[in-house]
Design an enzyme around this catalytic site. Sequence first.
Site, short mmCIF file in Angstrom:
data_model
loop_
_atom_site.label_atom_id
_atom_site.label_comp_id
_atom_site.label_asym_id
_atom_site.label_seq_id
_atom_site.Cartn_x
_atom_site.Cartn_y
_atom_site.Cartn_z
N HIS A 233 29.34 46.60 61.59
CA HIS A 233 29.54 45.53 62.57
C HIS A 233 29.09 44.21 61.94
O HIS A 233 28.14 44.18 61.15
CB HIS A 233 28.76 45.83 63.84
CG HIS A 233 29.02 44.81 64.91
ND1 HIS A 233 28.37 43.60 64.95
CD2 HIS A 233 29.90 44.81 65.94
CE1 HIS A 233 28.83 42.90 65.97
NE2 HIS A 233 29.76 43.61 66.60
N GLU B 75 37.23 42.32 63.63
CA GLU B 75 36.38 41.43 64.40
C GLU B 75 36.06 40.18 63.58
O GLU B 75 35.10 40.18 62.79
CB GLU B 75 35.07 42.13 64.76
CG GLU B 75 35.26 43.34 65.65
CD GLU B 75 34.02 43.60 66.50
OE1 GLU B 75 34.15 43.64 67.72
OE2 GLU B 75 32.93 43.72 65.93
N GLY C 133 31.00 36.66 70.17
CA GLY C 133 29.95 36.05 70.98
C GLY C 133 30.07 34.54 71.12
O GLY C 133 29.11 33.88 71.52
N ASN D 253 30.40 47.65 73.30
CA ASN D 253 29.25 47.51 72.40
C ASN D 253 28.15 46.74 73.13
O ASN D 253 28.24 45.52 73.26
CB ASN D 253 29.70 46.78 71.13
CG ASN D 253 28.55 46.51 70.18
OD1 ASN D 253 27.45 47.03 70.36
ND2 ASN D 253 28.79 45.69 69.17
N TRP D 254 27.15 47.47 73.59
CA TRP D 254 26.09 46.83 74.39
C TRP D 254 25.01 46.18 73.52
O TRP D 254 24.03 45.65 74.06
CB TRP D 254 25.48 47.85 75.37
CG TRP D 254 26.42 48.23 76.47
CD1 TRP D 254 27.63 47.66 76.73
CD2 TRP D 254 26.24 49.25 77.46
NE1 TRP D 254 28.22 48.26 77.82
CE2 TRP D 254 27.39 49.24 78.28
CE3 TRP D 254 25.23 50.18 77.72
CZ2 TRP D 254 27.55 50.12 79.35
CZ3 TRP D 254 25.39 51.06 78.79
CH2 TRP D 254 26.54 51.02 79.59
N LYS D 255 25.16 46.26 72.22
CA LYS D 255 24.23 45.58 71.30
C LYS D 255 22.78 45.78 71.76
O LYS D 255 22.41 46.89 72.15
CB LYS D 255 24.59 44.09 71.20
CG LYS D 255 26.08 43.88 70.89
CD LYS D 255 26.41 42.47 70.50
CE LYS D 255 27.92 42.35 70.30
NZ LYS D 255 28.31 41.10 69.73
N GLU E 143 27.33 41.86 62.89
CA GLU E 143 25.89 41.53 63.01
C GLU E 143 25.06 42.35 62.02
O GLU E 143 24.04 41.88 61.52
CB GLU E 143 25.44 41.72 64.47
CG GLU E 143 25.96 40.58 65.33
CD GLU E 143 26.29 40.94 66.76
OE1 GLU E 143 25.86 42.01 67.22
OE2 GLU E 143 27.01 40.15 67.41
N SER F 25 35.09 38.05 71.65
CA SER F 25 35.31 37.30 72.89
C SER F 25 36.46 37.84 73.73
O SER F 25 37.23 37.07 74.31
CB SER F 25 35.50 35.81 72.56
OG SER F 25 34.33 35.29 71.95
N GLY G 131 31.92 43.11 73.44
CA GLY G 131 30.47 42.95 73.44
C GLY G 131 29.98 42.46 74.79
O GLY G 131 29.92 43.22 75.77
P1 PGA Z 1 31.83 39.78 71.99
O1 PGA Z 1 31.34 40.82 70.88
O2 PGA Z 1 32.83 40.49 72.86
O3 PGA Z 1 30.57 39.42 72.74
O4 PGA Z 1 32.42 38.62 71.28
C1 PGA Z 1 32.24 41.71 70.26
C2 PGA Z 1 31.51 42.60 69.28
O5 PGA Z 1 30.55 42.13 68.65
O6 PGA Z 1 31.85 43.77 69.12
#
Ligand code: PGA
Length: 254
Positions: free
Chosen positions: A96, A168, A174, A9-11, A98, A211, A232
Amino acid sequence: MKTIHLFANWKMYLGYDESNILANALIGEVRKMPPAINIALFPSALSLYSIALNLKETDIAVGAQNAYWLDKGGYTGEVSVGMFKEVGCRYVLIGHSERRHVFHETNLEVRKKVEAAFAEKIMPVVCVGETKEERNAGKTEEVVEVQLRAAFEDLNLPSDTRFIIAYEPVWAIGTGDACDPKEAERIHKEIAKITKSLLSDVNFSILYGGSVRAENVADYLAGSHTDGVLIGNASAKLDTFKGIMDKAAQFAAK
Ligand code: PGA
């Protein structure tokens, strides 16, 4: 050997050029992976089309980070599930954390997106997970169950339907504060039980996200209810993503 999903997931981490350069660099790396490993990239909507074209003849799949449930119309700024499918997306992330917590997406909106994805035959990756406060209050299972019910209850799906659930925990995303792999596996088992009670005769995989790094990925993959990871930050750089891919390949070879 089960299929191991490594979903990147490159957000909003990478611009158009950066995304295309990274996707290109991954082609050679993914060729070295054992067949049990399934890699999908979730670039920004802007970069997705050129990446999907470039990866067409490879084993790397492409997915959208979000999509709107209606097909077409006056919805400024939105892109529909069908539009993503048209340009080669195999997956769509839905709900997700976010989206839920930064953009206040509700369980009802998640449900509409899940229905749209099934209708378009694009595989939903439905994200669920609790906040730190919910966890501290002992409400993890309750929150996850409410999210799963909202997404799947009373859906009438053909028996060959396949989809993915990503657990998640919000507090692990993050932050570098990854969920203990045994704890994640315990929640995955619960997710499997709840999902089977909501939908019979369907096929689903469960991923962990939050993470994930090269140092911990094998501990998650070892869980019998864990079919892969959603990554992420560490997926948006070649060296850290490659580190995770190599550890997953070693795990698959055992
Ligand atoms: P992260 O994000 O690996 O940076 O914790 C995971 C995600 O949001 O899918």
